[in-house]
Motif scaffolding. Structure first.
Motif, mmCIF file in Angstrom:
data_model
loop_
_atom_site.group_PDB
_atom_site.id
_atom_site.type_symbol
_atom_site.label_atom_id
_atom_site.label_comp_id
_atom_site.label_asym_id
_atom_site.label_seq_id
_atom_site.Cartn_x
_atom_site.Cartn_y
_atom_site.Cartn_z
ATOM 1 N N VAL A 8 -13.520 -5.854 -31.837
ATOM 2 C CA VAL A 8 -14.211 -5.401 -30.630
ATOM 3 C C VAL A 8 -15.114 -6.501 -30.084
ATOM 4 N N GLY A 9 -15.701 -7.302 -30.987
ATOM 5 C CA GLY A 9 -16.602 -8.357 -30.556
ATOM 6 C C GLY A 9 -15.941 -9.467 -29.766
ATOM 7 N N ASP A 10 -14.598 -9.533 -29.769
ATOM 8 C CA ASP A 10 -13.892 -10.560 -29.010
ATOM 9 C C ASP A 10 -13.776 -10.203 -27.529
ATOM 10 N N TYR A 11 -14.159 -8.987 -27.142
ATOM 11 C CA TYR A 11 -14.009 -8.538 -25.760
ATOM 12 C C TYR A 11 -15.377 -8.419 -25.092
ATOM 13 N N VAL A 12 -15.378 -8.469 -23.769
ATOM 14 C CA VAL A 12 -16.637 -8.305 -23.046
ATOM 15 C C VAL A 12 -17.125 -6.856 -23.116
ATOM 16 N N PHE A 13 -16.222 -5.929 -23.369
ATOM 17 C CA PHE A 13 -16.565 -4.547 -23.685
ATOM 18 C C PHE A 13 -15.421 -3.969 -24.506
ATOM 19 N N ALA A 14 -15.645 -2.846 -25.161
ATOM 20 C CA ALA A 14 -14.630 -2.268 -26.046
ATOM 21 C C ALA A 14 -13.407 -1.845 -25.241
ATOM 22 N N PRO A 15 -12.186 -2.219 -25.682
ATOM 23 C CA PRO A 15 -10.978 -1.811 -24.969
ATOM 24 C C PRO A 15 -10.831 -0.299 -24.944
ATOM 25 N N ALA A 16 -10.218 0.197 -23.876
ATOM 26 C CA ALA A 16 -9.950 1.631 -23.778
ATOM 27 C C ALA A 16 -8.963 2.048 -24.864
ATOM 28 N N PRO A 17 -9.073 3.272 -25.361
ATOM 29 C CA PRO A 17 -8.114 3.731 -26.363
ATOM 30 C C PRO A 17 -6.702 3.807 -25.787
ATOM 31 N N THR A 18 -5.712 3.669 -26.650
ATOM 32 C CA THR A 18 -4.316 3.746 -26.234
ATOM 33 C C THR A 18 -3.953 5.186 -25.898
ATOM 34 N N PRO A 19 -3.400 5.453 -24.700
ATOM 35 C CA PRO A 19 -2.939 6.810 -24.387
ATOM 36 C C PRO A 19 -1.831 7.225 -25.355
ATOM 37 N N THR A 20 -1.833 8.483 -25.765
ATOM 38 C CA THR A 20 -0.850 8.973 -26.727
ATOM 39 C C THR A 20 -0.334 10.346 -26.348
ATOM 40 N N ILE A 21 0.828 10.684 -26.904
ATOM 41 C CA ILE A 21 1.418 12.015 -26.794
ATOM 42 C C ILE A 21 1.671 12.502 -28.217
ATOM 43 N N CYS B 237 1.919 16.443 -20.038
ATOM 44 C CA CYS B 237 3.118 16.300 -20.869
ATOM 45 C C CYS B 237 3.020 17.201 -22.089
ATOM 46 N N SER B 238 4.154 17.752 -22.481
ATOM 47 C CA SER B 238 4.239 18.521 -23.722
ATOM 48 C C SER B 238 4.241 17.575 -24.909
ATOM 49 N N ALA B 239 4.195 18.138 -26.116
ATOM 50 C CA ALA B 239 4.463 17.347 -27.307
ATOM 51 C C ALA B 239 5.906 16.855 -27.259
ATOM 52 N N SER C 100 4.195 17.321 -36.439
ATOM 53 C CA SER C 100 3.763 16.128 -37.145
ATOM 54 C C SER C 100 2.319 15.833 -36.777
ATOM 55 N N ASP C 101 1.644 15.050 -37.617
ATOM 56 C CA ASP C 101 0.312 14.580 -37.254
ATOM 57 C C ASP C 101 0.363 13.195 -36.615
ATOM 58 N N LYS C 102 1.576 12.710 -36.344
ATOM 59 C CA LYS C 102 1.752 11.401 -35.729
ATOM 60 C C LYS C 102 1.577 11.478 -34.214
ATOM 61 N N LEU C 103 1.183 10.358 -33.639
ATOM 62 C CA LEU C 103 1.020 10.242 -32.194
ATOM 63 C C LEU C 103 1.953 9.168 -31.661
ATOM 64 N N PHE C 104 2.501 9.406 -30.478
ATOM 65 C CA PHE C 104 3.372 8.450 -29.801
ATOM 66 C C PHE C 104 2.521 7.635 -28.839
ATOM 67 N N PRO C 105 2.377 6.314 -29.055
ATOM 68 C CA PRO C 105 1.562 5.497 -28.151
ATOM 69 C C PRO C 105 2.324 5.174 -26.871
ATOM 70 N N VAL C 106 1.696 5.438 -25.732
ATOM 71 C CA VAL C 106 2.370 5.254 -24.440
ATOM 72 C C VAL C 106 2.068 3.861 -23.901
ATOM 73 N N ARG C 107 3.141 3.111 -23.633
ATOM 74 C CA ARG C 107 2.994 1.773 -23.068
ATOM 75 C C ARG C 107 3.095 1.799 -21.552
ATOM 76 N N ARG C 108 4.172 2.338 -21.036
ATOM 77 C CA ARG C 108 4.376 2.459 -19.591
ATOM 78 C C ARG C 108 5.019 3.808 -19.294
#
Length: 236
Positions: free
Chosen positions: A8-21, A147-149, A26-34
């Motif tokens: 986190v210290g390498d950025y001018v502010f903390a990056p936004a969390p990755t959007p997920t579905i 979006c649904s699961a 399952s307890d897994k999350l799908f990270p959304v890129r585009r």
């Protein structure tokens, strides 16, 4: 997004969390890129929007990944619009990608499927069309992609037919079938991979049937793709 060599210290502010579905069961999350969306992929919807339904090459627009509203979330009615429409769609989630993907290899890229709503500021879209401008203000605003699961391919296979429908306050507004899609899922993936380098985490909203219509605050939107998933979203 941080990688193994950054903090986190390498950025001018903390990056936004990755959007997920979330992934169903399952307890897994799908990270959304585009998020890619296919325009006018049902003939009757093309007609209701004033276009020729002949099989032209597909066209795509994008939504921002953080436009995703996960299951259980509400849809906040957006500003600068008085005509917001629902568009129910099959959601295709990719686990792999590439460029120039052959048609017979396209489905190998799919992790799973879900149901989504392409919420649209129709009045702003009409202005953009008239003036020949991009659609981002109409399509890519906050919370515009409920979006649904996601359900893995191992659970639902690769659906090629099945009803696609949406109700508002219990009244059916849209109804179609996956077999009515002009461009099928393998064709979408293969064609998109000629325009972009697809990668894991990419999501495709696969087009909507006829019957798109406006919603207002207090409405309850419920939709489903048979054999895949259901979605329920309140307009607030």
């Amino acid at each position: 997004m941080m990688n193994d060599m950054t903090t986190v210290g390498d950025y001018v502010f903390a990056p936004a969390p990755t959007p997920t579905i979330p992934v169903a069961g399952s307890d897994k999350l799908f990270p959304v890129r585009r998020i890619y969306c296919v325009g006018r992929n049902f003939a009757e919807h093309a007609i209701e929007m004033g276009h020729d339904p002949d099989r032209e090459p597909p066209f795509f627009f994008q939504k921002n990944p953080d436009a995703i509203v996960p299951p259980g979330g509400d849809f906040p009615y957006p500003t600068e619009s008085s005509d917001v429409h629902h568009e129910i769609e099959l959601v295709v989630a990719l686990k792999s990608g590439g460029t120039d993907i052959p048609l017979d290899k396209a489905l190998d890229c799919v992790f799973g499927y879900g149901v989504g709503l392409d919420m649209t500021r129709r009045d702003l879209q009409a202005v953009s069309k008239k003036m020949g401008r991009p659609w981002e203000t109409a399509k890519s605003f906050e919370a515009s992609a409920p979006c649904s699961a996601l359900h893995p391919v191992s659970e639902v296979g690769h659906p090629a037919e099945g009803s696609v429908e949406v109700e508002v306050n219990g009244e059916t507004r849209q109804r179609g079938d996956l077999n009515q899609m002009i461009w099928k899922v393998p064709e979408m993936i293969s064609y998109l991979s000629r325009l972009f380098e697809l990668q894991p985490g990419d999501v495709i909203f696969a087009g909507t049937p006829a019957g798109v219509s406006p919603v207002v605050r207090g409405d309850l939107i419920t939709g489903r793709v048979a054999g895949v998933a259901e979605i329920s979203v309140k307009v607030v």
